[in-house]
Design an enzyme around this catalytic site. Structure first.
Site, PDB file in Angstrom:
ATOM      1  N   HIS A 154      -7.249  -0.240   6.115  1.00 13.55           N
ATOM      2  CA  HIS A 154      -7.375  -1.052   7.331  1.00 13.55           C
ATOM      3  C   HIS A 154      -8.798  -1.009   7.925  1.00 13.55           C
ATOM      4  CE1 HIS A 154      -3.197  -1.015   6.674  1.00 13.55           C
ATOM      5  NE2 HIS A 154      -2.861  -0.023   7.454  1.00 13.55           N
ATOM      6  N   HIS A 201      -1.798  -5.134   5.531  1.00 13.73           N
ATOM      7  CA  HIS A 201      -1.281  -6.017   6.591  1.00 13.73           C
ATOM      8  C   HIS A 201      -2.332  -6.289   7.678  1.00 13.73           C
ATOM      9  CE1 HIS A 201      -0.431  -2.246   8.737  1.00 13.73           C
ATOM     10  NE2 HIS A 201      -0.323  -2.965   9.828  1.00 13.73           N
ATOM     11  N   LYS A 208      -4.279   9.635  14.910  1.00 15.52           N
ATOM     12  CA  LYS A 208      -2.913   9.626  15.458  1.00 15.52           C
ATOM     13  C   LYS A 208      -2.918  10.481  16.718  1.00 15.52           C
ATOM     14  CE  LYS A 208      -0.364   8.466  11.346  1.00 15.52           C
ATOM     15  NZ  LYS A 208       0.040   7.084  11.673  1.00 15.52           N
ATOM     16  N   GLU A 237      -3.960   5.350  17.428  1.00 23.17           N
ATOM     17  CA  GLU A 237      -2.514   5.184  17.642  1.00 23.17           C
ATOM     18  C   GLU A 237      -2.030   6.303  18.535  1.00 23.17           C
ATOM     19  OE1 GLU A 237      -0.272   4.377  13.889  1.00 23.17           O
ATOM     20  OE2 GLU A 237      -2.009   5.358  13.046  1.00 23.17           O
ATOM     21  N   ASP A 295      -4.626   7.001   4.443  1.00 24.36           N
ATOM     22  CA  ASP A 295      -3.585   6.139   5.011  1.00 24.36           C
ATOM     23  C   ASP A 295      -4.163   4.940   5.776  1.00 24.36           C
ATOM     24  OD1 ASP A 295      -0.875   5.489   5.668  1.00 24.36           O
ATOM     25  OD2 ASP A 295      -1.154   6.349   7.664  1.00 24.36           O
ATOM     26  N   LYS A 330       0.831  -1.185   0.000  1.00 22.05           N
ATOM     27  CA  LYS A 330       0.000   0.000   0.000  1.00 22.05           C
ATOM     28  C   LYS A 330       0.880   1.255   0.000  1.00 22.05           C
ATOM     29  CE  LYS A 330      -1.893   1.828   3.804  1.00 22.05           C
ATOM     30  NZ  LYS A 330      -1.109   2.577   4.787  1.00 22.05           N
ATOM     31  N   LYS A 368      -3.551 -10.008  10.334  1.00 16.06           N
ATOM     32  CA  LYS A 368      -3.593 -10.086  11.800  1.00 16.06           C
ATOM     33  C   LYS A 368      -4.555 -11.206  12.179  1.00 16.06           C
ATOM     34  CE  LYS A 368      -2.727  -5.131  12.473  1.00 16.06           C
ATOM     35  NZ  LYS A 368      -1.514  -4.911  13.248  1.00 16.06           N
TER      36      LYS A 368
END
Ligand code: BG6
Length: 493
Positions: A250, A188, A346, A226, A245, A158, A192
């Site tokens: 995700h 990714h 974030k 995060e 992003d 990505k 998981k």
């Protein structure tokens, strides 16, 4: 550590045929931090180092030995013994600078394949910035490297495009040289264990699946929070923002797994068909369903941190969002009228990826009264990371005179039962080497996700400010419309 088997039955023998892995972006951060350590640990565990060769490709002028040193250092940093790392590098790793051109690369590939007796199976792994995707794909095809005596696969990291148009152009370019079944687009999150387990949780446990619809569920919330800020990625992130992003990939992956219908079979085509159907049921977002935020100075993990505008590498007055909250309506038979609240940020107070399913309250409030007698909604917390697990909240009577209710939980924690979970990249590597596309994003899936978000990406308006270390702008609370509903966790938590 548990072995990684993706979504194949555990007893199935995963056949990894002899191959050459051509790693573009071989000196980059992703290669050094994630791919190489994962590849090493996998090869050692599954014992396929004598049938695998890795050719690192990048722009630096390095000899094989120089690059082996780079790889060795990366392995040592990840905890591998120095002698073992050296031995492995000497056997498996080579390097070619791309500055010498694709013709030279082709010669090098032929030489390695014939030297090691490989049958021509090739993986081209593009761990490179999106700006050089096109030239790399064209370069591979220009010298005929996409065709070989064995199979050829291309793995694309990505971001897959920056909007609908660029993603479909990239799909067009890939499809000019490769069939869809040769293309592995990485997200990714799909590797998981806890994300894959959403399918098992839903489709192996009818007790939950029978409630998984508009009759029983009030709302679904997905949080990807995060504590991190930019981590030296200012130039990439400032052009990207949180919606591109993290949300487009995700968060949407988790949403489609939560919302999809049962697939007809456990194979990549059937599973991905159902995920795409969810995306097709969503109208493009409108501005009133989105709150964008940007962090100001505050505290993160106990440290005082600067605001986004003052981060190294952010120039001028940036309007990039570091937080996004969205209200998404999936307009299909199962979900119509059930809001999906999504948020990613974030510099949040904690690292947390979690799905919160809020069930409907009872039709008659037998026990409802003042204060402690209030009936709480049943809530299922699916924590994807960290402290992975499930908690199902329900009301119980507090023993004693009078009627007082208190919410309690049935809980399961992965760590207590299984210990450490496997690294996501090991799972992805096994899967593309075995030719299993289930955990990779299909071309139409990537395009559909961009189509939904297109109206709200790269907006020119100023995002709402929120203090670093808080749960984002207060305006996000207003997105949640259900009675008594709120973000979990929210500002006051
Ligand atoms: C990446 C994003 O894809 O995912 C990063 O580019 C983000 O900005 C990361 O930090 C989050 O991944 P994880 O696995 O740490 O939740």
């Amino acid at each position: 550590m548990t072995s990684s088997t993706g979504l194949r039955p555990a007893a199935a023998t995963v056949d990894i045929e002899a191959h050459l892995l051509v790693l573009f972006g071989a000196t980059g951060d992703l290669a050094k931090r994630k791919l190489i350590p994962a590849l090493y640990s996998l090869m050692k565990r599954r014992n396929f180092d004598d049938t695998t060769r890795v050719l690192g490709v990048a722009t630096s002028d390095l000899s094989d030995d120089d690059y082996r040193e780079v790889v060795r250092d990366a392995l040592i940093k990840s905890g591998v013994d120095e002698d073992e790392a050296r031995e492995w590098c000497a056997e498996v790793i080579s390097y070619q600078t791309i500055k010498a051109g694709f013709g030279t690369l082709q010669g090098r590939i032929d030489e390695i394949e014939s030297g090691a007796g490989l049958p021509g199976n090739r993986v081209f792994y593009l761990a490179i910035p999106p700006g050089v995707f096109d030239d790399t794909i064209e370069g591979i095809a220009s010298v005929g490297l996409h065709e070989s005596e064995g199979w050829t696969r291309v793995v694309v990291e990505k971001p897959f495009g920056v909007d609908f148009e660029s993603a479909s152009e990239l799909n067009g370019l890939l499809h000019r040289w490769f069939h869809e079944d040769q293309i592995y687009r990485i997200d990714h999150y799909l590797a998981k264990e806890t994300v894959q387990n959403i399918l098992v949780f839903r489709f192996a446990n009818p007790i939950f699946e029978s409630s998984w619809n508009r009759d029983r569920i009030d709302s679904v919330e997905i949080t990807v929070a995060e504590t991190l800020g930019l981590e030296g990625r200012a130039s990439y992130f400032d052009r990207s923002g949180m919606i591109r992003d993290v949300v487009q990939n995700h968060v949407f992956q988790v949403m489609t797994l939560m919302a999809m219908e049962p697939p007809v079979r456990l194979d990549s085509g059937a599973i991905r068909d159902e995920k795409v159907k969810v995306l097709r049921s969503i109208y493009p977002m409108t501005i009133d369903g989105v709150v964008r935020g940007q962090y100001s100075a505050g505290t993160s993990d106990g440290d005082i941190v600067p605001g986004y505008q003052d981060e190294n590498g952010i120039e001028g007055e940036s309007k990039t969002e570091t937080y996004a909250a969205l209200r998404v309506c999936i307009d299909n038979w199962r979900w119509r009228g059930v809001p999906f609240y999504l948020r990613a940020g974030k510099r949040m107070p904690e690292r947390l990826t979690q799905v919160v399913v809020r069930f409907k309250r009872p039709p008659v409030y037998l026990f409802d009264g003042e204060g402690a007698c209030r009936v709480h909604a049943n809530v299922m917390y699916i924590t994807l990371q960290p402290d992975e697990g499930f908690d199902l909240r329900f009301d119980v009577k507090i023993p004693g005179e009078g009627l007082e209710l208190t919410p309690q939980s049935l809980s399961f924690r992965y760590g207590d039962v299984f210990g450490e979970l496997p690294d996501a990249y090991e799972t992805l590597i096994v899967d593309f080497l075995a030719g299993d596309q289930t955990l990779f994003v299909r071309g139409d899936e990537a395009e559909e996700a961009w189509r939904i978000l297109e109206p709200v990406i790269g907006l020119d308006s100023n995002p709402e400010s929120y203090e670093a270390g808080s749960w984002g702008p207060r305006a996000a609370a207003d997105l949640i419309t259900g009675e008594g509903d709120h973000w979990h966790p929210q500002h006051e938590d």
